[in-house]
Design a protein around this motif. Sequence first.
Motif, PDB file in Angstrom:
ATOM      1  N   ARG A  29      13.156  -4.310  -5.033  1.00 45.12           N
ATOM      2  CA  ARG A  29      14.177  -3.768  -4.117  1.00 45.12           C
ATOM      3  C   ARG A  29      14.956  -2.634  -4.769  1.00 45.12           C
ATOM      4  O   ARG A  29      15.398  -1.710  -4.113  1.00 45.12           O
ATOM      5  CB  ARG A  29      15.148  -4.879  -3.668  1.00 45.12           C
ATOM      6  N   ASP A  47       7.949  -0.715  -3.612  1.00 42.97           N
ATOM      7  CA  ASP A  47       8.371  -0.599  -2.216  1.00 42.97           C
ATOM      8  C   ASP A  47       7.628   0.592  -1.582  1.00 42.97           C
ATOM      9  O   ASP A  47       7.817   1.738  -1.997  1.00 42.97           O
ATOM     10  CB  ASP A  47       9.891  -0.384  -2.198  1.00 42.97           C
ATOM     11  N   GLN A  78       5.567  -6.640  10.505  1.00 47.59           N
ATOM     12  CA  GLN A  78       5.662  -5.551   9.524  1.00 47.59           C
ATOM     13  C   GLN A  78       4.590  -4.485   9.746  1.00 47.59           C
ATOM     14  O   GLN A  78       4.751  -3.347   9.318  1.00 47.59           O
ATOM     15  CB  GLN A  78       5.535  -6.103   8.099  1.00 47.59           C
ATOM     16  N   SER A 140      11.095  -8.866  -0.856  1.00 48.22           N
ATOM     17  CA  SER A 140      11.375  -7.435  -1.075  1.00 48.22           C
ATOM     18  C   SER A 140      11.101  -6.640   0.193  1.00 48.22           C
ATOM     19  O   SER A 140      11.996  -6.515   1.046  1.00 48.22           O
ATOM     20  CB  SER A 140      10.567  -6.906  -2.260  1.00 48.22           C
ATOM     21  N   ALA A 141       9.881  -6.155   0.366  1.00 43.94           N
ATOM     22  CA  ALA A 141       9.555  -5.238   1.464  1.00 43.94           C
ATOM     23  C   ALA A 141       8.042  -5.094   1.517  1.00 43.94           C
ATOM     24  O   ALA A 141       7.356  -5.562   0.610  1.00 43.94           O
ATOM     25  CB  ALA A 141      10.177  -3.874   1.167  1.00 43.94           C
TER      26      ALA A 141
END
Length: 348
Positions: A29, A47, A78, A140-141
């Motif tokens: 992150r 990321d 996502q 996180s992502a």
Amino acid sequence: MTEKQTILLEAADPETGAEAVARAGEILRRGGIVAIPTETVYGLAADAANPEAVAAIFEAKGRPADNPLIVHISRMEQLDEVAAARPAGLEALAERFWPGPLTVICPKGDRIPLITSGGLDTVAVRMPSHPVARAIIEASAPLAAPSANRSGSPSTTTAQHCIDDLWGRVDAIVASGRCAVGVESTVISLCGEAPTLLRPGAVTLEQLRKVLGRVDLGKGVLERLKEGAKVLSPGLKYKHYAPKADVELVRGDSAGYTAYVRARAAEDPGLWAMCFAEDEEGLGDLPRLCYGGADDYAAQTEALFDDLRRLDALGVRRVLAHAPKPQGMGLAVYNRLVRSAGFHITDV
Ligand code: TXA
Ligand code: MG
């Protein structure tokens, strides 16, 4: 590049694993880069929407800037953050093969910077099945992650391989044992005229055709691309999976292969065989690594990169590898070996 203080995070055990996942999520992150386990090979993650973080991946690997990265997601919602649309066929493939070792090329969404897609207007998307990979994405992502090896070397299938290649170059390495599949995901493009297989993997061409009907075999999967040819997948142009040894791929049955190896070994005693279990008897006491049974493609994919790295560690200069049949998961093994051999093929 400036040396990084790499930390090792242990995630083999589910108890302590939760801590490792949280630490990895925090580093990601903040824009750091972390080697993470997946079911195929280890990936070097950042990321996917952070261009500076993604730039650090290219630097740590020494990867050419036009070779795009795969974006890893953990949930279908996502997908719509990273892709501009769901191309025809995507939902059927996702239903059947996600989470798992399949990557699908889709139109790129605006949130994914061009550095991630190697300048292309498409993006590669995969939903891994490895629980640690999924937990780190959740923490996180969506994560851009190429294989966690130095560019040009065999992919990494254990944490030790990642340490060997990337210690001092990445912020953290998450250790979680050996990758079950052992070769990178199958890559299919749904952005061309017809669905096209760009890289074979554990999801086979035969399985893809069962779901989609027509699937073309991309140029460069089995043979060397012609100089200046238009490439659908930039990864296909680069030297890949190459150990330091000089590898020759030998196609033929066990009797032909073992006779050929014995003849060559008589001239060059430093030579090693990379053979199937069926070949061992015919090789007598010649040095070799056996990478599975001739028809046991799952054993072959699991052993392949580890064996290529072991041959390097042993200082072997010349390797005669017995080629698997280019069918089912054997196609994935064949595709990696023919690149390791720089397309040096002998038929016996
Ligand atoms: O199993 C895997 O796929 C692993 C793990 C970490 O998920 N990742 C992996 O990434 O193998 P990498 O970067 O080593 O291989 C990605 C391949 C390259 O050959 C690249 O050229 C191709 O996918 N690729 C990525 N984006 C593409 C795009 N937009 N169009 C065509 N090919 C693409
Ligand atoms: Mg790679």
